[in-house]
Structure formats: structure tokens, C-alpha cells
Design an enzyme around this catalytic site. Structure first.
Site, PDB file in Angstrom:
ATOM      1  CG  ASP A 131      -2.085   0.961   1.068  1.00 46.28           C
ATOM      2  OD1 ASP A 131      -3.238   0.506   0.949  1.00 46.28           O
ATOM      3  OD2 ASP A 131      -1.835   2.183   1.056  1.00 46.28           O
ATOM      4  CB  ILE A 132       0.768   4.290  -2.120  1.00 50.39           C
ATOM      5  CG1 ILE A 132       1.842   5.250  -2.605  1.00 50.39           C
ATOM      6  CG2 ILE A 132      -0.519   5.025  -1.800  1.00 50.39           C
ATOM      7  CD1 ILE A 132       1.532   5.876  -3.957  1.00 50.39           C
ATOM      8  CG  HIS A 138      -6.968  -2.688   3.067  1.00 49.25           C
ATOM      9  ND1 HIS A 138      -6.227  -1.539   2.872  1.00 49.25           N
ATOM     10  CD2 HIS A 138      -8.173  -2.454   2.493  1.00 49.25           C
ATOM     11  CE1 HIS A 138      -6.957  -0.658   2.222  1.00 49.25           C
ATOM     12  NE2 HIS A 138      -8.154  -1.179   1.989  1.00 49.25           N
ATOM     13  CG  ASN A 171     -12.224  -0.550   3.770  1.00 49.96           C
ATOM     14  OD1 ASN A 171     -12.550  -1.100   4.822  1.00 49.96           O
ATOM     15  ND2 ASN A 171     -11.067   0.084   3.624  1.00 49.96           N
ATOM     16  CG  HIS A 198      -8.728  -2.914  -2.633  1.00 50.73           C
ATOM     17  ND1 HIS A 198      -9.625  -2.147  -3.339  1.00 50.73           N
ATOM     18  CD2 HIS A 198      -8.509  -2.264  -1.468  1.00 50.73           C
ATOM     19  CE1 HIS A 198      -9.933  -1.082  -2.635  1.00 50.73           C
ATOM     20  NE2 HIS A 198      -9.281  -1.121  -1.483  1.00 50.73           N
TER      21      HIS A 198
HETATM   22  P1  5GP Z   1      -9.748   1.519   0.116  1.00 55.28           P
HETATM   23  O1  5GP Z   1      -9.807   2.858   0.813  1.00 55.28           O
HETATM   24  O2  5GP Z   1     -10.432   1.585  -1.228  1.00 55.28           O
HETATM   25  O3  5GP Z   1     -10.214   0.378   0.936  1.00 55.28           O
HETATM   26  O4  5GP Z   1      -8.216   1.225  -0.130  1.00 55.28           O
HETATM   27  C1  5GP Z   1      -7.498   1.756  -1.198  1.00 55.28           C
HETATM   28  C2  5GP Z   1      -6.043   1.676  -0.826  1.00 55.28           C
HETATM   29  O5  5GP Z   1      -5.290   1.859  -1.994  1.00 55.28           O
HETATM   30  C3  5GP Z   1      -5.603   2.737   0.185  1.00 55.28           C
HETATM   31  O6  5GP Z   1      -5.072   2.109   1.343  1.00 55.28           O
HETATM   32  C4  5GP Z   1      -4.564   3.543  -0.585  1.00 55.28           C
HETATM   33  O7  5GP Z   1      -3.480   3.950   0.236  1.00 55.28           O
HETATM   34  C5  5GP Z   1      -4.127   2.577  -1.674  1.00 55.28           C
HETATM   35  N1  5GP Z   1      -3.687   3.214  -2.895  1.00 55.28           N
HETATM   36  C6  5GP Z   1      -4.328   4.213  -3.565  1.00 55.28           C
HETATM   37  N2  5GP Z   1      -3.636   4.560  -4.661  1.00 55.28           N
HETATM   38  C7  5GP Z   1      -2.529   3.756  -4.680  1.00 55.28           C
HETATM   39  C8  5GP Z   1      -1.418   3.650  -5.580  1.00 55.28           C
HETATM   40  O8  5GP Z   1      -1.294   4.350  -6.589  1.00 55.28           O
HETATM   41  N3  5GP Z   1      -0.478   2.723  -5.280  1.00 55.28           N
HETATM   42  C9  5GP Z   1      -0.580   1.913  -4.171  1.00 55.28           C
HETATM   43  N4  5GP Z   1       0.408   1.024  -3.974  1.00 55.28           N
HETATM   44  N5  5GP Z   1      -1.613   1.989  -3.313  1.00 55.28           N
HETATM   45  C10 5GP Z   1      -2.569   2.908  -3.564  1.00 55.28           C
END
Ligand code: 5GP
Ligand code: ZN
Length: 114
Positions: free
Chosen positions: A30-31, A102, A87, A100
Site C-alpha cells: 500500500d502506498i 487489505h 472496504n 481489494h
Molecule cells: P480503500 O480505501 O479503497 O479500501 O483502499 C485503497 C487503498 O489503496 C488505500 O489504502 C490507498 O493507500 C491505496 N492506494 C491508492 N492509490 C494507490 C497507488 O497508486 N499505489 C498503491 N500502492 N496503493 C494505492
């Protein structure tokens, strides 16, 4: 053009640390990590949310969980413990509309989540 960030990572259009890739799933770092270990596991096929899964995807979801467990073991945080989180939609905190999971570990995680 597909503007999905995870599809772009799979296409090599956005850089990412890729820990695993097979014909069904990918695992990336995760970034914006929320724990010492914070990985994202997602299907290669673009599926927007959990609500879009069908019976045909049952084996895919099982594979995702098995890959998560394998990676946690390889990275050495399986025995101490981890959390797998999905999520879904706005109230669930989803920000990327490509399904996705986590994989969080490396520290004690509090409960309940915020
Ligand atoms: P969500 O909030 O949809 O459950 O999780 C999305 C996740 O994707 C977040 O934890 C966010 O930090 C990660 N994320 C968003 N953009 C990027 C990216 O460009 N690269 C990576 N490696 N992670 C990303
Ligand atoms: Zn996508």
C-alpha cells in the site's frame, strides 16, 4: 481508457512494489501504509466491489485468502497475527473501485475499527 489505479499498476503504467502476481491475483505494498505491514491483494480482473462478486468468483476469493495467508507467512507476521479487510462502498471507506483486500500486520491492531 481504463482509469482504474489498480488496473494501471497491473498494466505497468503506475509503479508499485509487487510482491506476488499470478493469473488471478496481485499483491502490492500500500502506498500509504497504516501498519508496519500493509499489503493489498486484488484480482487481475476488474471487479468494482464485493457486491459485484458472483458464484463464479467463489474460487477467486478463496485464492485471495490463501495467497494472503501465504504472504503473511513468508513475511513473518502470520503467527503474531494479521487482519484482512475489505472496504465496500462509501460507508465502508472504499476509495478505489477495484475490489481489494487489505492485509495488515506487524503490530497489535485495535478493535473495533473506526
Ligand atoms: P480503500 O480505501 O479503497 O479500501 O483502499 C485503497 C487503498 O489503496 C488505500 O489504502 C490507498 O493507500 C491505496 N492506494 C491508492 N492509490 C494507490 C497507488 O497508486 N499505489 C498503491 N500502492 N496503493 C494505492
Ligand atoms: Zn481496475
Amino acid at each position: 481508457m481504463n482509469s482504474c489505479v489498480f488496473c494501471k499498476i497491473l498494466a505497468g503504467e503506475i509503479p508499485a512494489t509487487i510482491l506476488h502476481r499470478d493469473d488471478q491475483v496481485a499483491v502490492i505494498a500500500d502506498i500509504s501504509p497504516q501498519a508496519p505491514e500493509h499489503l493489498l491483494i486484488f484480482p487481475v480482473r476488474h471487479i468494482p466491489t464485493t457486491l459485484d462478486l458472483t458464484a463464479d468468483d467463489d474460487a477467486l476469493v478463496g485464492h485471495i485468502y490463501r495467497v494472503a495467508a501465504k504472504i503473511a507467512g513468508e513475511k513473518g507476521f502470520a503467527e503474531s497475527g494479521f487482519r484482512i479487510v475489505n472496504n465496500c462502498n462509501a460507508d465502508g471507506g472504499q476509495t478505489v473501485w477495484h475490489l481489494h483486500f487489505h492485509l495488515l500486520g506487524g503490530r497489535e491492531l485495535s478493535w473495533p475499527p473506526g
